[in-house]
Design a protein around this motif. Structure first.
Motif, short mmCIF file in Angstrom:
data_model
loop_
_atom_site.label_atom_id
_atom_site.label_comp_id
_atom_site.label_asym_id
_atom_site.label_seq_id
_atom_site.Cartn_x
_atom_site.Cartn_y
_atom_site.Cartn_z
N TRP A 1 4.69 -3.24 -12.13
CA TRP A 1 3.40 -3.07 -11.44
C TRP A 1 2.49 -2.19 -12.28
O TRP A 1 2.93 -1.52 -13.22
N TRP A 2 1.21 -2.21 -11.94
CA TRP A 2 0.22 -1.46 -12.72
C TRP A 2 -0.82 -0.88 -11.77
O TRP A 2 -1.17 -1.48 -10.75
N SER B 1 0.82 -1.21 0.00
CA SER B 1 0.00 0.00 0.00
C SER B 1 0.85 1.26 0.00
O SER B 1 0.38 2.33 -0.40
N ASP B 2 2.11 1.16 0.45
CA ASP B 2 2.98 2.33 0.45
C ASP B 2 3.82 2.43 -0.82
O ASP B 2 4.62 3.35 -0.98
N GLY B 3 3.64 1.47 -1.74
CA GLY B 3 4.36 1.51 -3.01
C GLY B 3 5.80 1.06 -2.96
O GLY B 3 6.51 1.14 -3.97
N SER B 4 6.26 0.58 -1.83
CA SER B 4 7.68 0.25 -1.67
C SER B 4 8.12 -0.86 -2.62
O SER B 4 7.32 -1.71 -3.02
N LEU B 5 9.40 -0.82 -2.97
CA LEU B 5 9.99 -1.80 -3.88
C LEU B 5 11.09 -2.58 -3.17
O LEU B 5 11.71 -2.06 -2.23
N ALA C 1 -1.21 1.39 -6.99
CA ALA C 1 -0.89 0.13 -7.65
C ALA C 1 -1.93 -0.94 -7.34
O ALA C 1 -2.29 -1.15 -6.18
N ALA C 2 -2.40 -1.62 -8.38
CA ALA C 2 -3.39 -2.70 -8.21
C ALA C 2 -2.70 -4.01 -7.90
O ALA C 2 -3.20 -4.81 -7.11
N ALA C 3 -1.57 -4.27 -8.55
CA ALA C 3 -0.84 -5.52 -8.36
C ALA C 3 0.54 -5.35 -8.99
O ALA C 3 0.82 -4.36 -9.66
N ARG C 4 1.39 -6.36 -8.77
CA ARG C 4 2.72 -6.30 -9.34
C ARG C 4 3.25 -7.72 -9.56
O ARG C 4 2.65 -8.70 -9.11
N GLU C 5 4.36 -7.82 -10.27
CA GLU C 5 5.04 -9.10 -10.43
C GLU C 5 6.54 -8.89 -10.41
O GLU C 5 7.04 -7.87 -10.90
N LEU C 6 7.25 -9.81 -9.78
CA LEU C 6 8.70 -9.81 -9.78
C LEU C 6 9.13 -10.76 -10.89
O LEU C 6 8.87 -11.97 -10.83
#
Length: 408
Positions: free
Chosen positions: A309-310, A13-17, A329-334
């Motif tokens: 991410w998107w 939720s904080d957008g961290s990577l 961001a709705a979701a992401r992938e590594l």
């Protein structure tokens, strides 16, 4: 309707990577993409994440408030990427129709990017534009505030083709917009679409010759893809319109390449031609060469250091998340090493600079001889320069080349 977002893992939720992604930031080009989701009308073939003004109007999602919402996401981007984030090398404002925003708001977004990240000395800043939505004031304003190029959605010069595409602009306004951009020192790109139902080869020739006569710096020519869920897909399904054959699209691509080459334009990516290297779109090259970018706006995609991410799609949901201090961001992938390799092949092979043969795995390298024998790859470039460069035939069958290199 806009296409659905892909599935993925939950995004913080904080957008961290991950630190591993941040450690790789700056190893390649870094760009910012800004998505503007507004359009006057929704074209029947379009499945982009766009909305007409009558569909929106909620706080943070209106044309008037949109710049402030994007700037809030850029604040988040700065927090996530940190003080060591590299200077921005390219900015691309797309949509939708970015020029539905007031020129002052479009400039404010670009100035906000510079304030947060700084710009490289040779920064490229591009906006897409509908030819009907830019006038003398608009071009003067954005040119004075750092924009370097305008990408005009010409699509076609033939009225009946434009009608089929639901494009509402006056073809004569393309010439006016090109002239105005030139007078303000802006590079000009023209976007064309071929393969529209009912478009003849001579219609396509008319569009190409009209575009070339305007002497743009750059031309993009894309084959029409009719996506499920669009109005045009429904028309095709009901038999109201018929899609062109593969041979028809191949003929149109070859015509485009021949006319553009004769006029001094060289291809640098399968669907893009430029009048010299200085006029290539460096932002898009960043996508094709595994660069990093932050995508701001509803539905925008980002990539940093192997993490993709998107954002949520609807502008209201996007604005609400940012208003609550959360990442949109709705979701992401590594991306795994295998996924990164596949994408490197998929995208790198489309570039005129080619894909280094030594970067291919063993099955990929073994496929090169057959691709040369079939006339899909330039034998001299592959054997002498150790780069995989597509021939004209190879560009027409680029997907086939990729499948053979990946063994799928």
């Amino acid at each position: 309707m806009p296409s659905a977002l892909p599935d993925g893992q939950p995004a913080p939720s904080d957008g961290s990577l991950p630190s591993t992604a941040l450690d790789r930031l700056g190893l390649g080009p870094f760009g910012i993409y800004v998505h503007v989701p507004f359009c006057r009308v929704r074209c029947g073939y379009c499945d982009f994440n766009t909305y007409t003004l009558t569909e929106l109007g909620t706080p943070g999602a209106s044309v008037a408030s949109y710049a402030d919402t994007v700037l809030a996401e850029l604040d988040l981007a700065k927090r996530v990427l940190g003080e060591d984030a590299p200077a921005v090398e390219t900015v691309f404002v797309g949509g939708g129709t970015p020029t539905m925003l007031a020129a002052e708001d479009l400039a404010r977004i670009v100035e906000g990017i510079g304030e947060r990240f700084g710009y490289a000395g040779d920064v490229e800043i591009t906006t897409e534009a509908n030819p009907d939505t830019v006038d003398e004031h608009y071009l003067d304003w954005i040119a004075a505030r750092g924009f370097s190029r305008v990408s005009l959605g010409m699509q076609s010069a033939v009225p009946h083709v434009l009608r089929t595409l639901d494009r509402t602009h006056d073809p004569l306004n393309v010439e006016r917009a090109v002239k105005g951009a030139r007078e303000h020192g802006l590079d000009v790109s023209l976007d064309l679409i071929y393969g529209t139902p009912g478009e003849s080869l001579e219609d396509w020739r008319t569009s190409l010759e009209t575009a070339i006569a305007l002497e743009p710096d750059h031309v993009s020519a894309y084959a029409l893809v009719v996506e499920e869920g669009t109005r045009m897909a429904a028309q095709v399904r009901r038999g109201e319109i018929a899609l062109p054959s593969d041979d028809d699209e191949a003929d149109k691509y070859e015509l485009a390449d021949g006319l553009l080459r004769a006029a001094g334009y060289g291809w640098y990516e399968v669907s893009n031609w430029a009048r010299g290297e200085d006029h290539r779109c460096r932002h898009n090259i960043g996508y094709w060469s595994d660069g990093d970018w932050w995508g701001a706006g509803p539905g925008a995609h980002s990539h940093v250091g192997g993490v993709r991410w998107w954002n949520v799609k609807h502008p209201s949901a996007y604005a609400a998340r940012l208003g609550a201090g959360e990442s949109p961001a709705a979701a992401r992938e590594l991306l795994s090493a295998e996924q990164q390799y596949d994408e490197r092949v998929l995208l790198g092979v489309r570039l005129v600079d080619g894909l280094p043969v030594d970067e291919l795995d063993e099955p990929g390298q073994e496929a090169v001889a057959g691709l040369i024998a079939d006339g899909l790859v330039d034998g001299g470039a592959a054997l002498r320069d150790r780069h995989l460069v597509l021939t004209l035939r190879g560009r027409l069958l680029a997907d086939t080349v990729v499948r053979r290199l990946l063994g799928v």
